[in-house]
Write an enzyme that holds these catalytic residues in place. Structure first.
Site, PDB file in Angstrom:
ATOM      1  CB  SER A 696       1.449  15.102  -2.581  1.00 46.19           C
ATOM      2  OG  SER A 696       1.106  14.096  -3.507  1.00 46.19           O
ATOM      3  CE  LYS A 739       5.015  12.933  -4.489  1.00 44.06           C
ATOM      4  NZ  LYS A 739       4.333  13.781  -3.497  1.00 44.06           N
TER       5      LYS A 739
END
Length: 820
Positions: A696, A739
């Site tokens: 990611s 996140k």
């Protein structure tokens, strides 16, 4: 006068002489002779017999006996080196021949030492010297040792009732300490080495010490043997007593006319009565009847009698058809769920759906759920709330560290101490067949040579199979389809794919700061006030103080550490109250440091200005989300790509892919390809002590490298996540909620996400979404256009738009525009 016949003088040893004298030698195996002892000997070997014959031919009939050093050496084979140097001279009192064997009675006379070997054929012969009597060194020690030895002799004689009276008399009347020691050594089996040491002793003190040690050891062995014999006899006496009492009981029952089979028949009758009244499935009843008939034919002392009785008790106590009455009021269930947990709307909705299905179709199967989330988000407590909302019994079973399949399936009855598995035991405890059963920490299962517990769960958690689950102990089909199974886990990875496929997975993400504040105000503060003996009039904590606790004193996705910290504050207030303080304590943000000390954590915050080559990314951890900075710097004259910061293989590959993409598209991106070729680059991810991995960070790597090569800074208010490919596509990633919450806590207000992650935005709390501008990206060029600041020499201060991209044709619209 008639002259009296002269009597033959008694046999005496030769007087001590400085010169040794010659004498025949008789080797002895496993036997040591001592002075003043009378011992029988059997002599059958040729060389030994010749030595005895030579002795009998003399008037004194004296023979020297020496023990062989090893038991494997015989009299015919003994060499000089095989024999000890010190032995005992004996007088042969009697000799009889019996089938070629000489039977001797000898009496020990004196100790001797071999000074020289004379011959070894036809028999052993040596020059010997008589050893002097033992000397006495310490009279008091000799007397103490003698009394101790006599005391131990009395204890030994008490443990040995079969000792002949003459031996008892000889021992008890012996007053000479040396002769007593020699006598004990001759009647006890002390071993050749110990006996030889006693024979070679030069002082009475040494001899008595050796005797004391040997006798103490023998006495301890006698006591242990006596204890073992007594315990064995006690067990035999108890068994005989039980048998006699049982026979008497049968006789009494027979006289009273109540002898229908005795005690075992009475137990069987009780089990039969329970069996007749029990509500059992037909196949279970048949098996129980068959086992009960077997039991009725067995005596109570038979091992199988108790095995069958325990088995039947389990069968009769299981809730085969007994179910708890469920609450079907959906409004009441919703109220209970809201009382116990804040938020978690998706899970509450799923529980209400299950309750609605049960209300419309009572015979429907219970769902099988898997709660996955970081520690402290309320997975286990949620199970209790579900049970309370449904009106069912709750049973929790921890699977962490379980390695034996038999713990779930049970052991077969052929094994001693066999028991049902933990599933059946749990159903027996709750007493109903439709409890809420929580399988906690299912991702912590292990496996070894005893089996794989996760394989046993494949049947237990399969709605198509668990309606006829067979425990190894019961070996009867039990319907588990009505059990509401809820499994919990911190990670999906360790759970085998077939097992994961059998459960409905519900993700529990971490809480935002606002959610933690509400949870603390509604649940935790009140609970800690009660647990620490306080009242709301004595303790209060402000919202600012709770926010400070969540950001600077705890670091977690859940709220477990937060409640522990609030409890710490409550205990400090309780101390003041216990000391007599009557004032209400209101803890503000300014007071927290006084009570708890300096902050423990300093969360990563957005940097006010990022230099070229630095970009802000987002990462997912088990404790929630984190903001991380990726830094890139050029290495003039170097080559290649250097990566540091404990990066995993996948993350390293993302960095390589980002560099390769920028290199291959250098012209389009306005990058001088020679700059990349002639300079190495070093990429570092801070917090080097923490391992990092995953794809990611691909877009963040690309942004940092593009910033380095173009000299355009990355916007400091922007954070990003997403996987990239060599062709420039941006792929979706996981953990979006965690996140984004981490970025929001750090002060970030622009988020770049893969366009395919648009559905995950709905999971972000509304109050957080209002503060953010979320920008979708389908290609790396979209990310760079949104992340990089305007070029220094860009026209009119506008952003530099990468040619040939979607951004060059049309402005990318944010998914959520930041509210003005």
């Amino acid at each position: 006068m008639v002259e009296e016949k002269k009597q033959k003088p008694p046999i005496e040893l030769p007087p001590p002489m400085p010169q040794p004298f010659e004498i025949p030698i008789l080797p002895l195996q496993n036997t040591t002779l001592f002075p003043e002892t009378v011992v029988p000997l059997a002599v059958g070997r040729e060389r030994s017999m010749k030595a005895v014959e030579a002795t009998l031919s003399t008037e004194e009939k004296l023979l020297a006996c020496i023990t062989t050093k090893t038991e494997n050496v015989t009299g015919d084979e003994a060499k000089y080196d095989d024999l000890y140097q010190i032995g005992t001279i004996v007088n042969v009192k009697r000799m009889m021949r019996n089938e070629g064997v000489m039977q001797l009675i000898v009496q020990g006379m004196d100790r001797f030492r071999v000074t020289e070997w004379v011959q070894d054929q036809p028999f052993l012969k040596a020059k010997v010297e008589i050893l002097p009597d033992l000397t006495r060194t310490d009279e008091e020690e000799i007397e103490a040792l003698k009394r101790n030895i006599q005391g131990m002799i009395q204890e030994a004689l008490a443990l040995l009732p079969n000792i002949p009276p003459e031996i008892r008399m000889a021992v008890m009347t012996q007053t000479d300490a040396v002769q007593l020691s020699y006598f004990l050594a001759s009647v006890m089996d002390l071993g050749v080495e110990t006996e030889q040491k006693m024979l070679e002793s030069t002082t009475v003190d040494e001899l008595l010490t050796l005797t004391h040690v040997a006798l103490a050891r023998e006495l301890e062995i006698m006591q242990i043997r006596s204890k073992i014999a007594t315990e064995a006899q006690t067990e035999m006496d108890k068994s005989q007593r039980d048998y006699i009492l049982r026979q008497q009981m049968k006789a009494i029952q027979k006289e009273l006319g109540d002898d229908e089979g005795g005690g075992e028949k009475a137990e069987a009758a009780q089990l039969r009565e329970r069996l007749e009244t029990a509500d059992l499935p037909e196949d279970v009843r048949k098996e129980a009847e068959r086992e009960l008939k077997r039991m009725e034919q067995l005596p109570q002392t038979a091992p199988d009698f108790h095995v069958i009785r325990t088995y039947l008790e389990y069968v009769l106590e299981l809730p085969w058809k007994k179910s708890s009455e469920e609450k079907l009021d959906l409004n009441e269930a919703r109220k209970i769920l809201d009382e116990d947990h804040y938020g978690l709307e998706d899970i509450k909705e799923r529980i209400l759906e299950s309750l609605a299905v049960i209300k419309l179709r009572p015979d429907s199967k219970s769902p099988i759920l898997l709660f996955v989330g970081p520690p402290g988000v309320g997975k286990t407590s949620l199970g209790r709330s579900i049970a309370r909302a449904l009106g069912r019994e709750f049973e929790r079973m921890s699977l962490g560290g379980m390695r034996d399949e038999a713990e779930l399936r049970g052991h077969r009855r052929t094994y001693i101490g066999a028991m049902p598995g933990r599933i059946i035991q749990a159903l027996r405890r709750v007493g109903v067949n439709n409890p809420v059963m929580m399988l906690d920490e299912i991702d912590k299962l292990g496996n070894d040579y005893r089996g794989d517990p996760s394989a046993a769960l494949l049947e237990i958690l399969d709605p198509q199979q668990n309606n006829s689950f067979r425990d190894n102990y019961l070996d009867l089909p039990f319907d588990l389809s009505k059990v509401f199974f809820i499994a919990t886990a911190n990670q999906l990875g360790p759970i085998p794919t077939p097992l994961r496929d059998r459960m409905e997975i519900i993700q529990l993400a971490g809480y935002s700061d606002r959610e933690k504040l509400n949870i603390a105000k509604q649940y935790q503060v009140a609970r800690q006030i009660k647990e620490n003996g306080l009242t709301p009039e004595q303790f209060e904590i402000t919202d600012d103080a709770i926010n400070l606790l969540t950001t600077r004193y705890t670091r977690e996705a859940g709220v477990r550490q937060l409640e522990r910290t609030i409890g710490n504050l409550a205990r400090k207030v309780a101390l003041k109250v216990a000391q007599g303080s009557t004032d209400k304590v209101v803890i503000t943000a300014a007071d927290v440091k006084e009570y708890l000390g300096s902050p423990r954590f300093y969360p990563e915050e957005a940097r006010k200005e990022l230099p070229a080559g630095v970009a802000t990314g987002m990462a997912w951890t088990e404790m929630g989300g984190e903001v991380l900075f990726i830094e890139a710097t050029a290495l003039p004259g170097g080559s290649g790509l250097t990566l540091t910061g404990q990066l995993g293989e996948v993350m390293k590959e993302s960095a390589q892919a980002a560099r390769s993409y920028l290199w291959s598209h250098a012209v389009e991106l306005g990058i001088n390809a020679e700059t990349i070729k002639q300079n190495g680059v070093h990429v570092h991810v801070p917090a080097g002590a923490i391992p990092k991995d995953g794809p990611s960070a691909g877009v963040t790597m690309a942004s940092a490298l593009a910033s380095l090569y173009t000299g355009r800074k990355v916007r400091s208010d922007t954070s990003m996540t997403g996987e990239i490919t060599l062709s420039g596509l941006v792929f979706p990633v996981g953990g979006v909620k965690e996140k984004v919450l981490a970025a929001h806590r750090a002060g970030i207000r622009r988020i770049i996400l893969p366009a395919q992650n648009e559905p995950d935005i709905e999971d972000i709390p509304e109050d957080v979404r209002k503060d953010l501008e979320i920008i979708p990206a389908t290609r790396v060029s979209d990310v760079l256009n949104a992340a990089l600041e305007p070029s220094i020499d860009g026209a009119d201060g506008q952003n530099y738009v990468i040619p040939g991209t979607d951004a060059s044709r049309e402005t990318t619209e944010p998914l959520i525009a930041k509210e003005k």
